[in-house]
Design a protein around this motif. Structure first.
Motif, PDB file in Angstrom:
ATOM      1  N   THR A 143      48.363  12.047  57.220  1.00 61.52           N
ATOM      2  CA  THR A 143      48.725  12.736  55.979  1.00 61.52           C
ATOM      3  C   THR A 143      49.003  11.670  54.940  1.00 61.52           C
ATOM      4  O   THR A 143      49.840  10.789  55.159  1.00 61.52           O
ATOM      5  CB  THR A 143      49.974  13.618  56.164  1.00 61.52           C
ATOM      6  OG1 THR A 143      49.692  14.632  57.138  1.00 61.52           O
ATOM      7  CG2 THR A 143      50.375  14.282  54.852  1.00 61.52           C
ATOM      8  N   THR A 167      44.769  14.926  55.955  1.00 59.20           N
ATOM      9  CA  THR A 167      45.414  15.829  55.013  1.00 59.20           C
ATOM     10  C   THR A 167      45.657  15.029  53.745  1.00 59.20           C
ATOM     11  O   THR A 167      46.400  14.045  53.758  1.00 59.20           O
ATOM     12  CB  THR A 167      46.746  16.359  55.575  1.00 59.20           C
ATOM     13  OG1 THR A 167      46.484  17.094  56.770  1.00 59.20           O
ATOM     14  CG2 THR A 167      47.437  17.263  54.560  1.00 59.20           C
ATOM     15  N   GLU A 187      43.315  18.406  49.179  1.00 60.44           N
ATOM     16  CA  GLU A 187      43.757  19.716  49.666  1.00 60.44           C
ATOM     17  C   GLU A 187      44.956  20.212  48.875  1.00 60.44           C
ATOM     18  O   GLU A 187      45.097  21.399  48.610  1.00 60.44           O
ATOM     19  CB  GLU A 187      44.098  19.601  51.148  1.00 60.44           C
ATOM     20  CG  GLU A 187      44.515  20.907  51.802  1.00 60.44           C
ATOM     21  CD  GLU A 187      44.795  20.736  53.276  1.00 60.44           C
ATOM     22  OE1 GLU A 187      45.330  21.683  53.884  1.00 60.44           O
ATOM     23  OE2 GLU A 187      44.487  19.653  53.829  1.00 60.44           O
TER      24      GLU A 187
END
Length: 325
Positions: A143, A167, A187
């Protein structure tokens, strides 16, 4: 004689002067090229303003990347020849119609990648490559937060990181830039003018924080970037578009989670010919396969470089900008 932008004294965009210069012929190991397109980057403004001193002093020709055609080669140059389409990064002096450059800094541009794309992606694209594949090895388990997601490096990094399965969270400064970031792999997009990016990152990650934060903004995002990291996460400071960080406190890294911090530069990652070819090859590969699309969103005449600098520093540009000789 050819035309070039010269900096005779450091300062604002107004110091960029359109002048005639003498080029000469290439010596051993050197190549003379004719530029077809030149990349515009924030680092160009650092040299112009004097924040980064030009290695050869004043006056100098700014610019760090370009693409063009080989005109003549000096003794000992074997990997490029007259007529080859080539590109480069990391050799000050790009803001010129023609120039002499060390031959070992040139890479041949593959068929299918046009000159404007090549000129505008070398610095940004290879920066994205080392950030995602070397500074921190991004995977599907990662992430990450990328500041300035709608900038030149940010748009490339978003697409590449999405391809790697990460992510991907980005920050931007307007609704228009938010849409651009979303279309390029992000995203989650945070408009820092409307939201607190630290709080939003905590919400998005359920309080866990990011594995890595990529920060080219500097003063305006510090120390908030540190608060977006998980324990033992990595803060990557690779630029300072809002101004330098003058009060970095190493002791902050402990209580904020035993964090890691680094200040990498592209030029240390492509210093050898082998590293340059590998880095450029990876970039050419993802662009040729359509994994990463390079949007040349602005074009200026080379003679209008001052206006290009004003727009860049005023955050009026998105993605990639090129100067046309």
């Amino acid at each position: 004689m050819v035309q070039a932008i010269r900096v005779n004294q450091t300062g604002g965009p107004e110091v960029l002067s359109w002048e005639q210069v003498e080029i000469g012929e290439p010596g051993p190991g050197e190549v003379r090229i004719r530029h077809t397109a030149i990349g515009l980057n924030f680092i160009d403004t650092y040299f112009r303003s004097g924040l980064y001193p030009a290695p050869e002093g004043l006056p100098f020709t700014p610019g760090n990347e370009g693409a063009g055609v080989v005109l003549t080669v000096g003794e000992g140059v074997t990997h490029v020849k007259p007529g080859d389409r080539v590109a480069y990064v990391g050799a000050l002096g790009a803001y010129a119609q023609e120039r002499i450059i060390a031959g070992d800094r040139l890479v041949v541009v593959p068929d299918g990648i046009d000159d404007k794309t090549a000129a505008g992606m070398m610095l940004k694209g290879m920066t994205a490559r080392y950030l995602l594949r070397q500074t921190y090895n991004v995977t599907s388990e990662t992430t990450l937060l990328f500041h300035a997601a709608a900038g030149g490096v940010g748009l490339i990094a978003g697409q590449w990181a999405k391809h790697l399965g990460a992510t991907v969270i980005g920050t931007v400064g307007s609704a228009e830039k938010a849409e651009l970031a979303k279309a390029n792999g992000y995203e989650h997009v945070i408009n820092y003018r409307e939201e607190n990016f630290v709080e939003r990152v905590k919400e998005i990650t359920d309080g866990k924080g990011c594995d890595v934060v990529y920060d080219s903004v500097g003063k305006d995002t510090y120390p908030g970037s540190l608060d977006c990291l998980r324990p033992r996460g990595l803060w990557v400071s690779f630029g300072q578009s809002s101004g330098p960080i003058t009060d970095f406190n190493l002791a902050l890294l402990g209580p904020k989670g035993s964090l890691f911090a680094t200040r990498p530069t592209l030029f240390n990652h492509i210093a050898s010919r082998e590293d340059l070819e590998q880095t450029a090859g990876d970039l050419f590969d993802v662009v040729s396969r359509g994994i990463v699309k390079i949007g040349v969103n602005q074009e200026y005449r080379l003679a209008d470089a001052a206006q290009a600098h004003k727009d860049l520093e005023g955050r009026k540009t998105t993605g990639t900008t090129v100067l046309i000789p």
